[in-house]
Design a protein around this motif. Structure first.
Motif, PDB file in Angstrom:
ATOM      1  N   HIS A   1       8.183   6.434   1.765  1.00 60.53           N
ATOM      2  CA  HIS A   1       9.112   6.345   0.728  1.00 60.53           C
ATOM      3  C   HIS A   1       9.092   7.680  -0.123  1.00 60.53           C
ATOM      4  CE1 HIS A   1       7.758   1.788   0.656  1.00 60.53           C
ATOM      5  NE2 HIS A   1       9.130   1.968   0.787  1.00 60.53           N
TER       6      HIS A   1
ATOM      7  N   ASP B   1       5.734  -0.977  -2.524  1.00 62.19           N
ATOM      8  CA  ASP B   1       5.968   0.753  -2.408  1.00 62.19           C
ATOM      9  C   ASP B   1       4.773   1.509  -1.773  1.00 62.19           C
ATOM     10  OD1 ASP B   1       3.597   0.396  -3.969  1.00 62.19           O
ATOM     11  OD2 ASP B   1       4.506   1.343  -5.799  1.00 62.19           O
TER      12      ASP B   1
ATOM     13  N   GLN C   1      10.392   5.132  -4.784  1.00 67.50           N
ATOM     14  CA  GLN C   1      11.092   4.416  -4.044  1.00 67.50           C
ATOM     15  C   GLN C   1      10.116   3.209  -3.432  1.00 67.50           C
ATOM     16  OE1 GLN C   1      12.631   5.991  -0.234  1.00 67.50           O
ATOM     17  NE2 GLN C   1      14.569   5.007  -0.504  1.00 67.50           N
ATOM     18  N   ARG C   2      11.012   2.049  -3.195  1.00 66.13           N
ATOM     19  CA  ARG C   2      10.051   0.839  -2.611  1.00 66.13           C
ATOM     20  C   ARG C   2      11.042   0.313  -1.598  1.00 66.13           C
ATOM     21  NH1 ARG C   2      12.153  -0.321  -7.574  1.00 66.13           N
ATOM     22  NH2 ARG C   2      13.107  -2.266  -7.852  1.00 66.13           N
TER      23      ARG C   2
END
Length: 306
Positions: free
Chosen positions: A21, A46, A25-26
């Motif tokens: 990531h 995540d 971000q996930r």
């Protein structure tokens, strides 16, 4: 214009590394379907960047990859999180894996560019592709479970070829024209092989959806669009298909772009019955992610918090 060698070098790098990531971000696993009014968020994390969901034959689990390993996710109890499939030896996966039609085995593309087979429950791993100096990227298994369809690459300066691994371990290469292709996958009845191809254009990267008869024959174009269309997947009942749409001008199937998942009737590939916009691309819909009852698909989005 981006030289083909540069584009293929980028594709090679994506195949050989495990994605992680970006900051903020996930990974989100969504479930949708032709008769569902809106998609449903099933699971998000995540911690591990996960890719390429496909459904087990009993409809109870999704299989994904992340950090070079294969994982299962209980569809009915996603709060239990991911459970690793322990392989021996621990083959390092890229993003392509498919289940055998009997639901008992997992076929895996690895970062060493070979294809392997293992039980879905884990355990010993068997290399299937020959040591022929070529690179092998899995995408499909025939409905009778006897053959594998994959992209064969001699070197990344030239387009990939559609190769079939036969039961006697010989390899058949089918003629699909001069354009690069990806994502070969059989129809449920075994009569066609579907894929995305650049054979219909001189514009670099402009992939469209096509099919050819099992065993070879003339290409039939299925999408005619200004977008870049990748990874066609037919539902088990043969009525529906899904594919991912990249913006016009995209080369390859990169990560972290605004893309669209489309669900269509197999009678009309240019008129979606459902479409879903998301931030994603690579990993979102690489493999067939239809549920056994043909009612749902799973896909992955990768939102980034601003």
């Amino acid at each position: 214009m981006t030289p083909r060698a540069d584009r293929q070098d980028t594709a090679q790098q994506e195949k050989f590394r495990h994605r992680t990531h970006r900051a903020g971000q996930r990974s989100q696993v969504w479930v949708a379907g032709p008769d569902l009014s809106s998609p449903h968020l099933l699971f998000e994390t995540d911690e591990i960047l996960i890719e390429a969901p496909n459904w087990t034959r009993d409809g109870r689990h999704l299989v994904v990859n992340g950090e070079g390993a294969a994982w299962t996710l209980d569809v009915h109890h996603p709060e239990q999180g991911l459970e690793r499939i322990v392989l021996d030896p621990p083959v390092s996966l890229n993003n392509d894996h498919v289940l055998s039609p009997d639901g008992e085995h997992l076929y895996l593309s690895a970062t060493d560019t070979h294809i392997y087979r293992a039980a879905l429950t884990g355990g010993p791993v068997t290399q299937l592709t020959p040591n022929d100096g070529k690179r092998h990227f899995l995408h499909g298994v025939s409905p009778d479970g006897r053959r594998l369809a994959y992209v064969q690459i001699d070197d990344f300066s030239r387009p990939g070829a559609l190769a079939i691994l036969n039961p006697d371990h010989t390899v058949t290469v089918l003629d699909t024209g001069s354009g690069h292709l990806d994502g070969p996958e059989w129809s449920p009845d075994g009569s066609w092989i579907y894929f995305n191809t650049e054979a219909f254009t001189t514009t670099p990267g402009h992939a469209q959806i096509a099919r050819l008869p099992d065993g070879g024959g003339p290409l039939q174009r299925l999408t005619t669009s200004s977008t870049v269309d990748w990874f066609p997947h037919l539902s088990p009942d043969g009525r529906w298909a899904s594919y991912i749409v990249f913006p016009s001008g995209t080369t390859g199937h990169p990560a972290d772009l605004p893309v669209e998942i489309r669900l269509v009737s197999v009678d009309d590939w240019d008129q979606p019955v459902q479409s879903y916009s998301l931030f994603g691309g690579q990993g979102s819909l690489n493999v067939n992610s239809w549920s056994p009852d043909s009612a749902r698909i799973a896909y992955v989005a990768y939102p980034i918090e601003s």
